[in-house]
Motif scaffolding. Structure first.
Motif, PDB file in Angstrom:
ATOM      1  N   ALA A   2       0.826  -1.190   0.000  1.00 62.95           N
ATOM      2  CA  ALA A   2       0.000   0.000   0.000  1.00 62.95           C
ATOM      3  C   ALA A   2       0.870   1.254   0.000  1.00 62.95           C
ATOM      4  O   ALA A   2       1.944   1.272   0.592  1.00 62.95           O
ATOM      5  CB  ALA A   2      -0.914  -0.009   1.210  1.00 62.95           C
ATOM      6  N   HIS A   4       1.568   5.222   0.989  1.00 65.72           N
ATOM      7  CA  HIS A   4       1.238   6.044   2.143  1.00 65.72           C
ATOM      8  C   HIS A   4       1.106   7.505   1.715  1.00 65.72           C
ATOM      9  O   HIS A   4       1.596   7.898   0.666  1.00 65.72           O
ATOM     10  CB  HIS A   4       2.263   5.886   3.264  1.00 65.72           C
ATOM     11  CG  HIS A   4       3.588   6.500   2.956  1.00 65.72           C
ATOM     12  ND1 HIS A   4       4.599   5.787   2.377  1.00 65.72           N
ATOM     13  CD2 HIS A   4       4.057   7.761   3.127  1.00 65.72           C
ATOM     14  CE1 HIS A   4       5.647   6.582   2.207  1.00 65.72           C
ATOM     15  NE2 HIS A   4       5.349   7.775   2.644  1.00 65.72           N
ATOM     16  N   ARG A  88      -8.842  -2.776   6.777  1.00 63.48           N
ATOM     17  CA  ARG A  88      -7.882  -3.881   6.698  1.00 63.48           C
ATOM     18  C   ARG A  88      -6.532  -3.454   7.273  1.00 63.48           C
ATOM     19  O   ARG A  88      -5.800  -4.245   7.833  1.00 63.48           O
ATOM     20  CB  ARG A  88      -7.658  -4.266   5.229  1.00 63.48           C
ATOM     21  CG  ARG A  88      -8.315  -5.503   4.805  1.00 63.48           C
ATOM     22  CD  ARG A  88      -7.781  -5.919   3.427  1.00 63.48           C
ATOM     23  NE  ARG A  88      -8.885  -6.444   2.677  1.00 63.48           N
ATOM     24  CZ  ARG A  88      -9.594  -5.803   1.758  1.00 63.48           C
ATOM     25  NH1 ARG A  88      -9.276  -4.597   1.409  1.00 63.48           N
ATOM     26  NH2 ARG A  88     -10.600  -6.358   1.166  1.00 63.48           N
ATOM     27  N   GLN A  89      -6.208  -2.167   7.043  1.00 59.12           N
ATOM     28  CA  GLN A  89      -4.907  -1.638   7.456  1.00 59.12           C
ATOM     29  C   GLN A  89      -5.063  -0.183   7.873  1.00 59.12           C
ATOM     30  O   GLN A  89      -5.810   0.571   7.247  1.00 59.12           O
ATOM     31  CB  GLN A  89      -3.915  -1.724   6.293  1.00 59.12           C
ATOM     32  CG  GLN A  89      -2.545  -1.167   6.601  1.00 59.12           C
ATOM     33  CD  GLN A  89      -1.602  -1.232   5.395  1.00 59.12           C
ATOM     34  OE1 GLN A  89      -2.010  -1.510   4.278  1.00 59.12           O
ATOM     35  NE2 GLN A  89      -0.339  -0.963   5.635  1.00 59.12           N
ATOM     36  N   THR A 111      -1.256   5.280   6.202  1.00 63.06           N
ATOM     37  CA  THR A 111      -1.610   4.284   5.194  1.00 63.06           C
ATOM     38  C   THR A 111      -2.913   3.640   5.644  1.00 63.06           C
ATOM     39  O   THR A 111      -3.000   3.132   6.758  1.00 63.06           O
ATOM     40  CB  THR A 111      -0.522   3.198   5.069  1.00 63.06           C
ATOM     41  OG1 THR A 111       0.727   3.823   4.759  1.00 63.06           O
ATOM     42  CG2 THR A 111      -0.866   2.201   3.974  1.00 63.06           C
ATOM     43  N   ASP A 113      -6.212   1.052   4.389  1.00 64.74           N
ATOM     44  CA  ASP A 113      -6.812   0.129   3.430  1.00 64.74           C
ATOM     45  C   ASP A 113      -8.156  -0.294   3.999  1.00 64.74           C
ATOM     46  O   ASP A 113      -8.236  -0.813   5.105  1.00 64.74           O
ATOM     47  CB  ASP A 113      -5.914  -1.090   3.191  1.00 64.74           C
ATOM     48  CG  ASP A 113      -6.370  -1.905   1.984  1.00 64.74           C
ATOM     49  OD1 ASP A 113      -7.226  -1.418   1.219  1.00 64.74           O
ATOM     50  OD2 ASP A 113      -5.877  -3.031   1.815  1.00 64.74           O
ATOM     51  N   LYS A 115     -11.936  -2.308   3.901  1.00 63.40           N
ATOM     52  CA  LYS A 115     -12.431  -3.629   3.508  1.00 63.40           C
ATOM     53  C   LYS A 115     -13.343  -3.545   2.289  1.00 63.40           C
ATOM     54  O   LYS A 115     -13.469  -4.508   1.555  1.00 63.40           O
ATOM     55  CB  LYS A 115     -13.173  -4.283   4.685  1.00 63.40           C
ATOM     56  CG  LYS A 115     -12.243  -4.681   5.814  1.00 63.40           C
ATOM     57  CD  LYS A 115     -12.991  -5.328   6.967  1.00 63.40           C
ATOM     58  CE  LYS A 115     -12.029  -5.722   8.080  1.00 63.40           C
ATOM     59  NZ  LYS A 115     -12.719  -6.280   9.240  1.00 63.40           N
ATOM     60  N   GLY A 120      -7.954   3.754  -5.743  1.00 65.09           N
ATOM     61  CA  GLY A 120      -6.757   4.256  -5.076  1.00 65.09           C
ATOM     62  C   GLY A 120      -6.726   5.765  -4.986  1.00 65.09           C
ATOM     63  O   GLY A 120      -6.327   6.339  -3.970  1.00 65.09           O
ATOM     64  N   LYS A 123      -9.030   6.844  -2.234  1.00 64.52           N
ATOM     65  CA  LYS A 123      -8.467   6.468  -0.942  1.00 64.52           C
ATOM     66  C   LYS A 123      -7.361   7.453  -0.529  1.00 64.52           C
ATOM     67  O   LYS A 123      -7.316   7.908   0.608  1.00 64.52           O
ATOM     68  CB  LYS A 123      -7.924   5.042  -1.003  1.00 64.52           C
ATOM     69  CG  LYS A 123      -7.436   4.529   0.348  1.00 64.52           C
ATOM     70  CD  LYS A 123      -7.016   3.098   0.295  1.00 64.52           C
ATOM     71  CE  LYS A 123      -5.827   2.974  -0.577  1.00 64.52           C
ATOM     72  NZ  LYS A 123      -4.915   1.922  -0.289  1.00 64.52           N
ATOM     73  N   ARG A 124      -6.476   7.801  -1.474  1.00 62.17           N
ATOM     74  CA  ARG A 124      -5.394   8.743  -1.159  1.00 62.17           C
ATOM     75  C   ARG A 124      -5.951  10.129  -0.825  1.00 62.17           C
ATOM     76  O   ARG A 124      -5.444  10.814   0.061  1.00 62.17           O
ATOM     77  CB  ARG A 124      -4.384   8.809  -2.301  1.00 62.17           C
ATOM     78  CG  ARG A 124      -3.455   7.589  -2.309  1.00 62.17           C
ATOM     79  CD  ARG A 124      -2.336   7.718  -3.307  1.00 62.17           C
ATOM     80  NE  ARG A 124      -2.793   7.773  -4.685  1.00 62.17           N
ATOM     81  CZ  ARG A 124      -3.208   6.718  -5.391  1.00 62.17           C
ATOM     82  NH1 ARG A 124      -3.223   5.522  -4.849  1.00 62.17           N
ATOM     83  NH2 ARG A 124      -3.589   6.856  -6.638  1.00 62.17           N
ATOM     84  N   GLU A 127      -7.162   9.908   2.697  1.00 64.52           N
ATOM     85  CA  GLU A 127      -6.011   9.931   3.604  1.00 64.52           C
ATOM     86  C   GLU A 127      -5.518  11.367   3.787  1.00 64.52           C
ATOM     87  O   GLU A 127      -5.224  11.799   4.897  1.00 64.52           O
ATOM     88  CB  GLU A 127      -4.871   9.065   3.062  1.00 64.52           C
ATOM     89  CG  GLU A 127      -5.133   7.580   3.130  1.00 64.52           C
ATOM     90  CD  GLU A 127      -4.066   6.764   2.410  1.00 64.52           C
ATOM     91  OE1 GLU A 127      -3.196   7.344   1.723  1.00 64.52           O
ATOM     92  OE2 GLU A 127      -4.108   5.532   2.526  1.00 64.52           O
TER      93      GLU A 127
END
Length: 154
Positions: A2, A4, A88-89, A111, A113, A115, A120, A123-124, A127
């Motif tokens: 993954a 970060h 997940r992470q 970082t 992740d 479920k 991507g 997600k970034r 974050e």
């Protein structure tokens, strides 16, 4: 592996003052938008949080998670996901560096992740929003002088 996301901010306070706010999990609901409840489950030999349960509400994502914390010296703390309903992470860290007369550069790395499937790019972006809100909240909390800046008992 993954990817970060990280970001930095300068806070007008000494590293020890900044770390005292970071280590005060009970007050996270006061200055973080997403943390609604925080409970230290375990402490290490120096009385610092080893495992913390966080109840999160970040709009679309609500979660009850447990994070494991590792303290490296006086200027770094990192965490990893122990248990979660949605993730997940979740690995992250704060790294503090003195930045001149009474200031501290704080770098937050994260970082995540989930479920559920997520692009991507989205997600970034999430974050980045989490990091930027956390750093802005931390800066405001430390610089406002509202925080109890006494070091935790050892």
């Amino acid at each position: 592996m993954a990817e970060h996301t990280s970001s930095s901010i300068t806070i007008e306070a000494a590293p020890a003052e900044v770390m005292a706010v970071i280590a005060d999990f009970a007050r996270y609901p006061d200055w973080t938008g997403e943390v609604k409840q925080a409970e230290v489950l375990e402490t290490d030999g120096q009385g610092r949080a080893g495992q913390v349960r966080l109840v999160m509400d970040a709009g679309a994502i609500k979660d009850d998670q447990v994070l494991g914390y590792t303290w490296t010296g006086e200027h770094e703390v990192s965490w990893t996901l122990v248990k979660s309903q949605m993730l997940r992470q979740l690995d992250g860290s704060y790294l503090l560096k003195p930045a001149g007369a009474g200031a501290t550069e704080v770098t937050y790395q994260l970082t995540v992740d989930v479920k559920i499937p997520m692009l991507g790019m989205i997600k970034r972006k999430a974050e980045k929003v989490i990091i930027d809100r956390a750093l802005a909240g931390l800066k405001k909390r430390v610089e406002s002088g509202e925080a109890d800046l006494e070091a935790p008992e050892k």
